[in-house]
Design a protein around this motif. Structure first.
Motif, short mmCIF file in Angstrom:
data_model
loop_
_atom_site.label_atom_id
_atom_site.label_comp_id
_atom_site.label_asym_id
_atom_site.label_seq_id
_atom_site.Cartn_x
_atom_site.Cartn_y
_atom_site.Cartn_z
N LEU A 172 0.92 -1.20 -0.06
CA LEU A 172 0.00 -0.17 0.06
C LEU A 172 0.69 0.98 -0.01
N GLY A 173 0.51 2.22 -0.93
CA GLY A 173 1.28 3.64 -0.87
C GLY A 173 0.25 4.40 -0.36
N VAL A 174 0.83 5.50 0.56
CA VAL A 174 -0.31 6.38 1.08
C VAL A 174 0.04 7.68 1.14
N ARG A 175 -0.66 8.78 0.50
CA ARG A 175 0.03 10.15 0.58
C ARG A 175 -1.11 10.73 1.49
N THR A 176 -0.76 11.69 2.46
CA THR A 176 -1.27 12.21 3.44
C THR A 176 -0.78 13.54 3.78
N PHE A 177 -1.35 14.75 3.75
CA PHE A 177 -0.68 16.06 4.31
C PHE A 177 -0.94 16.38 5.74
N PRO A 178 -0.01 17.18 6.61
CA PRO A 178 -0.67 17.67 7.55
C PRO A 178 -1.88 18.45 7.74
N ALA A 179 -2.53 18.64 8.73
CA ALA A 179 -3.50 19.81 8.86
C ALA A 179 -2.88 21.05 9.26
N LEU A 180 -1.66 20.95 9.68
CA LEU A 180 -0.85 22.17 10.29
C LEU A 180 -1.94 22.96 11.45
N LYS A 181 -2.90 22.34 12.04
CA LYS A 181 -3.17 22.67 13.11
C LYS A 181 -2.77 22.58 14.59
N SER A 182 -2.16 21.14 14.65
CA SER A 182 -1.73 21.08 15.88
C SER A 182 -0.32 20.16 15.52
N ARG A 183 0.80 20.75 15.93
CA ARG A 183 2.09 20.12 15.90
C ARG A 183 2.00 18.72 16.47
N GLU A 184 1.54 18.72 17.74
CA GLU A 184 1.38 17.18 18.40
C GLU A 184 0.67 16.25 17.32
N GLU A 185 -0.61 16.77 17.02
CA GLU A 185 -1.09 15.78 16.31
C GLU A 185 -0.35 15.23 14.76
N ASP A 186 0.14 16.42 14.24
CA ASP A 186 0.85 15.96 13.01
C ASP A 186 2.01 15.27 12.99
N TYR A 187 2.81 15.79 14.17
CA TYR A 187 3.97 14.94 14.50
C TYR A 187 3.98 13.37 14.93
N ALA A 188 2.72 13.10 15.47
CA ALA A 188 2.45 11.88 15.90
C ALA A 188 2.06 10.87 14.73
N GLU A 189 1.77 11.40 13.58
CA GLU A 189 1.84 10.61 12.30
C GLU A 189 0.58 9.39 12.10
N LYS A 190 -0.42 10.05 12.84
CA LYS A 190 -1.33 9.06 13.37
C LYS A 190 -2.06 8.32 12.24
N ILE A 191 -2.29 9.25 10.93
CA ILE A 191 -2.95 8.61 9.73
C ILE A 191 -1.98 7.40 9.10
N MET A 192 -0.78 7.86 8.81
CA MET A 192 0.27 6.94 8.09
C MET A 192 0.22 5.57 9.10
N ASN A 193 0.53 5.96 10.46
CA ASN A 193 0.88 4.73 11.49
C ASN A 193 -0.49 3.86 11.50
#
Ligand code: CP
Length: 320
Positions: free
Chosen positions: A107-128
């Protein structure tokens, strides 16, 4: 390699570069390595180069590639554990990802950060979450914080111009550039961690005051707030905008003119100019630089195929 989510998964970077350059010479060197295997390419955000180069790479290896524009054609996905889904999301990743893992071998996945919360984006929840619930190898086609296929491509492209005459290590300058809207830090983070892990360059970053990237990516790179000082004797100049990491996702006022021009390039060692593209002409980079003799952005984008092919071949070698 099981997944390809960042430089940490790359293992032997020189080996990947050699593999990519071999595919560049002979694109169909392994035409049946991926025979009977299928890759799903999921795009939660737009793409041209990543989408097409990965499809071509997969086809060169005999794989079937299916693109799914998930943000346009799919159900809106929920990523929160225990969410009460009475709002706008229609399908939980826990339900969707195992099905994708059933349909696809990779599977290849592209997802951008929302750029609202650094903690949420840097946790990489979607990819993980895709890694956790799909059960198949996952390749990042760019995530909230990094863009490893782009960075591998960039190192491959730089390698093709080595060695630089009279230098043991080339000088690479990553320079911030202006933009009209807030962009992710992914490409700059990723380029930094790949150059650091590769270890074969003097690495300098030029950015305005207040625009420092996360130190865990830049590590010991020398940071200059004076772009012209940073550019002195550079062999490669990598141009990229990123939004603020500290005042997360914001554009803050900047002193001086940060767009690269031919005049500024005169400070360098006839540096090759790189950019991941797409680029805002005459905002991030001037026409004169992009259309001039030092720009290698088209070659760089061309190398996206060979980087993707090297990664796919490595993962396929590990599949039964
Ligand atoms: N450089 C890059 O990732 O380009 P796309 O967004 O077009 O895929």
């Amino acid at each position: 390699m099981k997944n390809f989510l960042s430089v940490k998964d790359a293992g032997n970077i020189s080996g990947l570069i050699n593999s990519a350059l071999n595919f560049k010479k002979v694109p169909l060197a392994k035409p049946i390595l991926g025979k009977g295997k299928r890759i799903g390419l999921l795009f939660l955000n737009p793409s041209m180069r990543t989408r097409l180069s990965t499809q071509i790479a997969a086809q060169n290896l005999g794989m079937e590639a299916i693109v799914f524009n998930a943000s346009q054609d799919g159900w809106t996905l929920e990523f929160e554990e225990g969410a009460v889904m009475n709002g706008t999301t229609s399908e939980h990743i826990k339900d969707a990802a195992p099905i994708l893992g059933n349909y696809f071998d990779i599977l290849g996945v592209r997802t951008f950060p929302a750029l609202k919360s650094r903690e949420e984006d840097y946790a990489e929840k979607i990819m993980n979450s895709f890694v956790k619930y799909s059960g198949v190898p996952v390749i990042s086609l760019e995530s909230a914080t990094v863009h490893p296929l782009q960075s591998l491509t960039d190192i491959i492209t730089i390698s093709e111009y080595l060695p630089v005459k009279d230098k043991v290590k080339p000088k690479i300058v990553l320079t911030w550039a202006p933009h009209v809207k807030p962009l992710p830090q992914c490409v700059a983070n990723s380029f930094s961690e790949w150059v650091n892990a590769w270890g074969k360059a003097e690495f300098v970053i030029a950015n305005p005051e207040g625009y420092d990237l996360d130190k865990s990516f830049t590590k010991d790179a020398a940071i200059f707030n004076n772009q012209e000082e940073a550019l002195k004797d550079a062999d490669f100049v990598y141009v990229k905008n990123w939004s603020n990491y500290k005042d997360y996702g914001k554009i803050i006022p900047v002193r001086g003119d940060w767009m690269l021009t031919n005049k500024k390039l005169e400070l360098t060692n006839n540096a090759k100019v790189m950019h991941c593209l797409p680029v805002r002409r005459n905002v991030e980079l001037s026409d004169e630089v992009l259309d001039g003799p030092y720009s290698i952005v088209t070659e760089e984008a061309g190398n996206r195929v060979w980087a993707a092919q090297a990664v796919l071949a490595d993962i396929l070698n590990g599949l039964s």
